[in-house]
Design a protein around this motif. Structure first.
Motif, PDB file in Angstrom:
ATOM      1  N   ASP A   1      45.280  43.266  34.519  1.00 52.82           N
ATOM      2  CA  ASP A   1      44.188  44.100  34.561  1.00 52.82           C
ATOM      3  C   ASP A   1      43.871  44.806  33.403  1.00 52.82           C
ATOM      4  O   ASP A   1      43.985  44.051  32.276  1.00 52.82           O
TER       5      ASP A   1
ATOM      6  N   CYS B   1      41.646  41.428  32.570  1.00 57.32           N
ATOM      7  CA  CYS B   1      40.391  41.880  33.049  1.00 57.32           C
ATOM      8  C   CYS B   1      40.365  43.316  33.640  1.00 57.32           C
ATOM      9  O   CYS B   1      41.031  43.248  34.796  1.00 57.32           O
TER      10      CYS B   1
ATOM     11  N   GLU C   1      40.506  44.535  37.574  1.00 56.82           N
ATOM     12  CA  GLU C   1      41.176  43.398  38.421  1.00 56.82           C
ATOM     13  C   GLU C   1      42.128  43.979  39.270  1.00 56.82           C
ATOM     14  O   GLU C   1      43.019  44.766  38.980  1.00 56.82           O
ATOM     15  N   THR C   2      42.109  43.735  40.429  1.00 58.66           N
ATOM     16  CA  THR C   2      42.823  43.888  41.399  1.00 58.66           C
ATOM     17  C   THR C   2      43.889  42.717  41.874  1.00 58.66           C
ATOM     18  O   THR C   2      43.613  41.633  41.420  1.00 58.66           O
TER      19      THR C   2
ATOM     20  N   SER D   1      41.232  40.326  43.426  1.00 54.52           N
ATOM     21  CA  SER D   1      40.657  39.587  42.539  1.00 54.52           C
ATOM     22  C   SER D   1      41.181  38.553  41.550  1.00 54.52           C
ATOM     23  O   SER D   1      40.306  37.712  41.271  1.00 54.52           O
ATOM     24  N   MET D   2      42.315  39.036  41.375  1.00 56.67           N
ATOM     25  CA  MET D   2      43.045  38.016  40.281  1.00 56.67           C
ATOM     26  C   MET D   2      43.266  36.731  40.957  1.00 56.67           C
ATOM     27  O   MET D   2      43.153  35.837  40.392  1.00 56.67           O
TER      28      MET D   2
ATOM     29  N   CYS E   1      36.397  39.723  39.217  1.00 60.90           N
ATOM     30  CA  CYS E   1      36.658  40.882  38.587  1.00 60.90           C
ATOM     31  C   CYS E   1      35.004  41.188  37.928  1.00 60.90           C
ATOM     32  O   CYS E   1      34.366  40.388  37.272  1.00 60.90           O
TER      33      CYS E   1
ATOM     34  N   HIS F   1      33.746  38.907  31.555  1.00 64.05           N
ATOM     35  CA  HIS F   1      34.872  38.181  30.926  1.00 64.05           C
ATOM     36  C   HIS F   1      34.342  36.711  30.627  1.00 64.05           C
ATOM     37  O   HIS F   1      33.709  36.400  31.043  1.00 64.05           O
TER      38      HIS F   1
ATOM     39  N   SER G   1      38.571  32.306  39.144  1.00 63.40           N
ATOM     40  CA  SER G   1      39.715  33.440  39.085  1.00 63.40           C
ATOM     41  C   SER G   1      40.381  33.398  38.100  1.00 63.40           C
ATOM     42  O   SER G   1      40.727  32.420  37.401  1.00 63.40           O
ATOM     43  N   GLN G   2      41.148  34.481  37.505  1.00 61.43           N
ATOM     44  CA  GLN G   2      41.851  34.544  36.658  1.00 61.43           C
ATOM     45  C   GLN G   2      43.392  33.590  36.873  1.00 61.43           C
ATOM     46  O   GLN G   2      43.750  33.125  36.044  1.00 61.43           O
TER      47      GLN G   2
END
Length: 297
Positions: free
Chosen positions: A52, A98, A101-102, A105-106, A111, A115, A120-121
């Protein structure tokens, strides 16, 4: 004579019991060495930072606004780059962190902070690791703070919110580490991180704030317990940032701004920007976090 911090005893007993029940959901197992001898004897050539706003190096600025890219990942990258160059090896640093970021969401995307990557990350991290399966890679991960960040506000702690957030972190972190592990090659080291407790700063706002600060510590401990359990289940060591910040240490009392405060409160005020309401670490705090990661590398 030293005195214990004020508490609302019934509330703390209830909170502690509920959080203990939650963290007993999985037994911690020792984190196995992740090709440790080989990784430590041969410096990494690639560093991937995930997470995050802390991973992104977010900091507010004294006159307003903020900066990204001035955090523990950058501190750690400088050290890893120095090790690689000393060994005559190249080095590459990629930061996918990011702000906002939770854990959800990761894993699934969404996010809200601008970015450079799409999707997704986690998807991008998996692709990166697959592309570097034969390389020596260090991966750092911090996630989970934003899942519970809104549970302590207005001078009170929302217990159902906290329990739900911690359960969500357990579920999503298990998925995240499972996918990272499956994509990682034999020379990849993944290191997780537990969290400091910014809500300790409430101690300085009066009796109600002291009660909130006191109750926030078992919340932080329960979240960190879940992070450590899931990390261990995936053979991932956990950088002990909470320990470095003395999160549980209400004693000794130490001087801060002309008054005596608990050590854990002083640490948060010295190593974060909570003096202006920003939960993020400052330069000194980010270096403390980087050092906690280095202790596992």
């Amino acid at each position: 004579m030293r005195t214990a911090p004020p508490t609302r005893r019934p509330a703390r007993v209830l909170l502690t019991a509920a959080l203990c029940a939650l963290t007993l959901g999985a037994a911690a197992t020792p984190a196995a060495a992740d090709s440790a001898a080989s990784a430590r004897n041969h410096p990494a050539e690639y560093y991937l930072a995930l997470g995050d706003s802390l991973a992104a190096g977010y900091q507010s600025l004294p006159g307003g606004g903020h900066v990204v890219g001035r955090g523990y990942a950058q501190d750690l990258a400088r050290t890893l780059e120095g090790r690689a160059h000393a060994a005559g090896r190249p080095f590459s640093f990629t930061d996918l962190g990011c702000p906002g970021e939770t854990s959800g969401s990761m894993a699934d995307g969404g996010c809200r902070y601008p970015h450079s990557w799409s999707g997704s990350q986690l998807t991008n991290a998996v692709s990166y690791l697959k592309a570097h399966r034969k390389d020596r890679v260090v991966v750092t991960l911090d996630i989970g703070a934003n899942d519970v960040d809104g549970c302590a506000s207005g001078g009170s702690l929302d217990l159902p919110c906290a329990l739900n957030g911690i359960a969500t972190v357990r579920r999503n972190l298990d998925r995240i580490l499972g996918e990272l592990r499956a994509a990682a090659g034999p020379h990849t080291r993944i290191v997780g991180m537990n969290l400091y407790d910014p809500f300790l700063a409430a101690w300085l706002t009066g009796d109600q704030g002291k009660a909130l600060a006191t109750l926030s510590v078992p919340l932080a401990g329960a979240l960190n317990g879940v992070i450590e359990q899931v990390d261990a289940a995936h053979r991932v060591p956990t950088a002990d940032v909470a320990g470095a910040f003395d999160t549980g240490a209400f004693l000794p009392m130490v001087p801060l701004g002309g008054q005596l405060v608990p050590l854990n409160v002083a640490r948060v005020m010295q190593w974060t920007n909570m003096a202006r309401g920003d939960i993020h670490a400052n330069d000194a705090g980010y270096q403390v976090i980087a050092d906690a990661f280095l202790a596992e590398l």
